[in-house]
Design an enzyme around this catalytic site. Structure first.
Site, PDB file in Angstrom:
ATOM      1  CB  SER A   1       2.200   7.258   4.728  1.00  0.00           C
ATOM      2  OG  SER A   1       1.191   6.943   5.638  1.00  0.00           O
TER       3      SER A   1
ATOM      4  CB  SER B   1      -2.015   9.248  15.037  1.00  0.00           C
ATOM      5  OG  SER B   1      -2.817  10.416  15.007  1.00  0.00           O
TER       6      SER B   1
ATOM      7  CD  GLN C   1      -2.675   1.227   2.561  1.00  0.00           C
ATOM      8  OE1 GLN C   1      -3.611   0.445   2.571  1.00  0.00           O
ATOM      9  NE2 GLN C   1      -2.431   2.049   3.553  1.00  0.00           N
ATOM     10  N   GLY C   2       0.603   2.182  -0.889  1.00  0.00           N
ATOM     11  CA  GLY C   2       1.381   3.416  -0.927  1.00  0.00           C
ATOM     12  C   GLY C   2       0.489   4.623  -0.667  1.00  0.00           C
TER      13      GLY C   2
ATOM     14  CD  GLU D   1      -8.025  -0.489   9.410  1.00  0.00           C
ATOM     15  OE1 GLU D   1      -8.180   0.722   9.169  1.00  0.00           O
ATOM     16  OE2 GLU D   1      -6.935  -0.972   9.738  1.00  0.00           O
TER      17      GLU D   1
END
Lengths: 392, 378, 392, 378
Positions: free
Chosen positions: C133, C373, C130-131, C248
């Site tokens: 960030s 986060s 997965q790209g 998710e």
């Protein structure tokens, strides 16, 4: 490093301690004593005590002699706080006047204000209240709406203040009023001195969750206030308020430490009476709280040193407020937790009466709200001390 | 797999909530709170409780009950917590559990029907002054003839009870294993000779507590009782207290969110300040977990699951934390008003602290968790 | 309330458990096993294991049969997670592809994408990275700067991604690229599929504080990507990403619970070996952590129920993330605290080797950072779940 | 009343800070950290330490020392913590304390001069594997002839030490009162027969630890030693570790503030988000308190104040908390980069965790606080 006091300060402590020993009745130190009195009775006793203390020369110890003070050092003021707490003397009923109003008048008061107000305040002949907070303007002082319309030499004041300590027993109030019509936020405010016995001033006591009514609401309805009863210049109220509040910064928390140590020891005695003081888990929690209290002590010695060195503490006073308020509140959270199966009762056993400690426990819920809430203090530390970029 | 409330249970919750809001709102709570010398038992509320069948949930159908589970009881208990509702509902339900699970057929017939109908106020007296939850906390002794001597502390609503379930040591006391004979539960009519009831002052004005002093008071043993029955009752009491706590925790949080959505400081709603918002978010997580834990514990007791003991200890620990933290935050984030007698926040705060100590405090329940999960690791 | 599974699900569990018992070597369950392998060795073993698992029919258990799945229920997917964790099977090396890309393709992929990508992904023949960030666009995805210039039927992609799991061993990457020049924030983005073996793709492993290099940086320099290798429509990347991330939400944390229970028990064994498991203070702390783990379990059963009932969990998945990440991190804080005087060592005693647990302890510092986060999750809960007014 | 650093002490702090930043920056730390098989003792750094007199602070003037106090030592220790500086400075200083306070005149003459000049690397070996701080943690025994047998664990820089101060049980061991004979401190030359030094792997690469196995190794007793001397050394070690912790805690906080003042997410500096800012503010309060506590504890030992024991336990507990919390926050608020090997945050994090366990962990020191402040209440 030198933790000894100057000979003059040590001598002062000895003199004070002897006077306190002779003048504080033993029964005052009993845990439940003050809780057992009704509120007016307690107030009268405290007022009389405060008067006697002033007459004996133990008021305004770090004030200049010209204002009736003793001309002492900050260390002597700290010693006074410490010894009063150690002797279990009641806290002053005129704290706000003594801490805030008096030094403000010394700095920016008119000659008449200095002459007429400071002496009686010091001698506790006049009880001064503070009128800053309003409903809707708690932490956010600049949102206040109490306003005064100019009418000749007077202002006609209307509005409402809240959280005014001893409002019901106060004689005078120093209060923030919007004196320029149409002004907003920090502009157009003035610090006015108002006679609480004047027509149009009404007081309604606020009962706290502990059942005690130390605070009150103050309502102003067409109260006429002489324009001369303004401190620091008309329309200059915000700057005057900032000056006034800055006098809290120099205050060392050594008196608070000594007082909280009293609470710590009372809580330890309760734990022992309930058979909990040998429990390793309870011991860890009590120790955790004691660590914070000792840190408050060391910190207070540092603050006192800074003040004695003539340094301005600036916004670091928010650090002190956060530490004492959270150490004090946290101590009573541990108190709640160690009471065991009969924690719900006022008297978990025949020989343990929790009335006074529980009242204090409830009180600690307020200390992170008033005088700048913990949230406000953290913002100050973040922006003014750490220099973090300001949030919007 | 269905771990949630059924539609019927959701409807029950809504019905309890609406009825309490309509007939016994916070102004009514205040009247009870402000009258500590009163019996804390408003009869109009009790009538509603009886009529609505909120006492009949666990009672078998042959005694005109609904024969439902503790999961249904906790639905009601949460709403009582959310409304900080006074009165002997929980105490009566718990006394009923004792009769239901350890009573003989005649005792069941005599007690459960009237109890379900709201014609009987009952309570439990399971521990002495300072006594913990468990056999060694009991300070009443029973003679072979069924006479009780000793003291019980913190008995809810003893002053208005028609019936008290009393835990008493028998003979040499319970065995080390905590089971078997040596401890019994007794049905006591508090009006008989040898019973003294003394109110115990307590900060939480939403309930009434009393000490019960027994001197040769005649009582009837529940034949199925023993240390295991006491443990069973203690677990059920813990779940009821935990349910009340999560109900009040959720209400404290919801009320604080509502208040700080409107209250403006520094030109913005207080709830838009991130430090406040994030703390409230953490509290939402904690309350959500406590809600799930109480639901699981109630079901585990209903279903006799092997992890019921652990589930109860987890639920009470977590509910204690959620109750303590949300009610403290409720005061903090209401600002000064939250600290006054006039505001309702202190009802929540004080009730939470009573319940946190009831049926095992956090330290006690965590030690149960340790016993069940540390000592068993191979 | 009914905590039993359907007969079909129970049968599935029995079948799976038997297969796992026969196919997982006993040595895999030894605490230090995986830590003792070098990274490539471990990856190869995990990849092979994943392939065997898929061949045995234990991949995509809740995927439709048309995509090679088993057509099972969410409960079966949860059972798979639970049993894999219980059997100490290694986590999948293709998690991101399986969790995010596959369901996204099923929903909005072209027929060709569905046919060509999903099967090999399921069988672990192609490892997907997965790209999302980038440096400077961590929690704030919309700040990304990797861009693709249109050139005929292709995009020429330049930029840099970071925190790409298994970047060094990946075959393909699904990645967010700004495909409309001059666009900003949420507009003008596309989800592109890029061959990691294509010219111009370079990978640099990122070593973690534990010493392990599971993440990497991915650099794109004039990488030519067919315009057809876009999922969800050109310029529609933000919506596609939101859809992708929503998969998710349905995930129950029952597998995590089972895995953290393993960690809890390993920590208890360490405490026992160090003579600390009988200490009442240590017991309280371990119990505090266990309470959070059990709550995670109950919560996961609730989430599973909601999913099985067909309800959209929406932003409540942030509650799950906060609970599992903090329960997991907190458990290892207690681990750190109970180690006693030789806590600084890898081997505090001859029979206790902390290599694996310490690596996991360091790993837990990252779980409150990635995948949104804790700060981002709390903002979501505050604004989207509690409905608090949005901060500015 | 003067509770602050003097101008000289401030100047010393600045000088240590500047010299370390110039001659031994984080890149130099990284070289030591990334070479765990190396001795962790860069000689250029040691030369600077010797030249600057940072080892001579406590050494009396007759041995060419500065004859200053622990307050001055903690000034340096803080800067070493702030720079996560490797090397045996703290261990050598502590060994010097033992000789200074319990050594005979000849021992003092032989050791203190070379130690002050940087010609001698020394360390202390005070506890066995898993042994706590105190006499019952010692796992070395001394014969009447001064031969040592047993194991010491976690000995800093044993591999490069010229001299080790070893705590050993004598005869039947220390009395219950923890004072008097039964325990001694010994000067050991680690090159003599019967000494085996085995490096102990540890996550904190800024230090080297080793186990010392002694089998009849010849050593010289410090004549003034005993259980009290061991307790004295343990207190001084705790203050040094606490000072290192507050130094690194302050540095971790300052670096995080700087990073989040610049780092932008969602169009704003991360440090302007209130939830982050308020947490950092709380950490500033904690670090400030820990700084004051360490200063007080060092002075209390210098001045022999009656509350020195309490002050040490308070300082180490608080420094432990500040060290743990700031270094965890440093990682969290750097985002992903803070979790990488390439970033320096893990030096702070790992060093903090080593120091937290050194010379008494938090639980141990809190029990000391309890012993000193609960049991004494009348």
């Amino acid at each position: 490093m030198d933790l000894t006091y100057s000979p003059a300060a040590a001598e002062f402590r000895a003199e004070l301690r002897a006077w306190l020993a002779a003048n504080i009745p033993a029964r005052w130190a009993a845990p439940g004593f003050w809780a057992s009195l009704d509120e007016d009775e307690a107030f009268d006793l405290r007022r009389d005590w405060e008067r006697r203390k002033a007459l004996a020369g133990f008021a305004g110890v770090d004030w200049p002699v010209e204002f009736g003070g003793r001309g002492g050092t900050p260390a002597m003021a700290a010693i006074l706080d410490e010894e009063l707490a150690r002797a279990r003397a009641p806290r002053s009923v005129n704290t706000l006047g003594l801490t805030f109003l008096a030094p403000t008048l010394m700095a920016v008061g008119t000659p008449e204000q200095k002459a007429e107000i400071i002496g009686p305040l010091l001698r506790n002949e006049v009880i001064w209240c503070q009128g800053f907070s309003e409903p809707g303007a708690g932490s956010d002082l600049a949102a206040l709406r109490t306003h005064g319309e100019r009418d000749g030499d007077e202002f006609v004041v209307n509005g409402q203040k809240v959280w005014t300590t001893f409002a019901r027993r106060g004689d005078q109030i120093f209060t923030m009023v919007r004196t320029e019509p149409g002004s907003s936020r920090h502009r157009g405010l003035s610090l006015l001195l108002i006679d609480m016995h004047a027509p149009g001033v009404e007081v309604r006591p606020i009962r706290q969750m502990s059942g005690v009514s130390e605070f009150g609401e103050v309502f102003f309805t067409d109260v006429r206030v002489p324009a001369a009863a303004c401190v620091g210049g008309l329309g200059n109220g915000w700057a005057t308020a900032m000056l006034l509040l800055s006098f809290e910064r120099g205050a060392s928390a050594i008196g608070q430490y000594t007082d909280y140590l009293r609470a710590f020891e009372e809580i330890v005695r309760v734990a022992r009476a309930l058979g909990r003081d040998g429990d390793p888990v309870v011991r860890q929690e009590l120790a955790r709280r004691r660590v914070e209290l000792e840190c408050l002590r060391y910190h207070s010695l540092h603050v006192l040193t800074e003040v004695e060195q003539g340094r301005d503490l600036g916004f670091a006073s928010s650090v002190t407020k956060l530490q004492w308020s959270q150490a004090y509140q946290g101590l009573f959270e541990t108190f709640d937790e160690l009471l065991g199966p009969d924690a719900a009762l006022v008297r978990p056993t025949a020989d343990v009466d929790l009335t006074a400690l529980r009242r204090e426990s409830f009180w600690t819920r307020s200390v992170t709200i008033w005088g700048g809430s913990s949230q406000v203090q953290r913002s100050i530390v973040a922006e003014r001390v750490l220099g973090l970029p300001r949030g919007s | 797999m269905f771990f949630a409330l059924t539609d019927e249970q959701r409807a029950l919750a809504a019905s309890v909530r609406d009825l309490l809001a309509g007939r016994f709102d916070l102004a009514a709570v205040r009247a009870v709170f402000d009258d500590p010398a009163g019996d804390g038992h408003p009869l109009d509320l009790w009538k509603t409780i009886g009529e609505q069948g909120w006492l009949s949930v666990r009672v078998p159908t042959e005694h005109d009950g609904l024969d439902l589970g503790l999961v249904d009881v906790q639905v009601i208990a949460r709403e009582f917590g959310a409304g900080v509702v006074p009165g002997p509902w929980a105490a009566t339900v718990l006394a009923g559990e004792a009769v239901l699970r350890a009573g003989g057929p005649e005792q069941a017939a005599a007690v459960l029907g009237p109890l379900a109908a709201g014609d009987l106020v009952a309570t439990v007296a399971l521990r002495g002054p300072g006594g913990g939850p468990g056999p060694d906390g009991v300070a009443v002794r029973a003679t072979a003839a069924g006479r009780l001597d000793g003291i019980a502390s913190g008995v809810e609503y003893a002053g208005v009870a028609d019936l008290v379930v009393v835990a008493a040591i028998e003979g040499p006391g319970p065995s080390a294993a905590g089971t078997g004979p040596g401890l019994g539960l007794y049905l006591l009519d508090p009006t008989v000779a040898g019973v003294t009831i003394e109110p115990q002052a307590a900060p939480d004005g939403t309930t009434r507590l009393a000490a019960l002093t027994l001197a040769g008071a005649a009582a009837t043993r529940l034949p199925g009782s023993g240390a295991a029955a006491l443990a069973d009752l203690r677990r059920r009491g813990a779940v009821l207290a935990a349910a009340d706590l999560v109900g009040l925790a959720r209400a404290a949080l919801t009320r604080t969110v509502a208040y700080d959505t409107d209250r403006v400081q520094f030109g913005r709603p207080v709830g838009s300040f991130q430090a406040v918002a994030h703390h409230l978010a953490d509290l939402h997580v904690a309350v959500t977990m406590a809600e799930h834990a109480v639901l699981y514990a109630a079901h585990a007791l209903d279903a006799g699951r092997p992890d019921a003991d652990l589930a109860v200890a987890v639920a009470k620990s977590k509910a204690n934390q959620a109750g303590a933290d949300t009610t403290a935050a409720m005061i903090q984030y209401h600002g000064g008003i939250g600290y006054t007698w006039e505001h309702d926040a202190h009802f929540f705060y004080k009730r939470a602290r009573r319940l946190i100590a009831a049926f095992g405090d956090s330290q006690w329940h965590r030690e149960q968790v340790a016993r069940l999960t540390i000592d068993s690791v191979g």
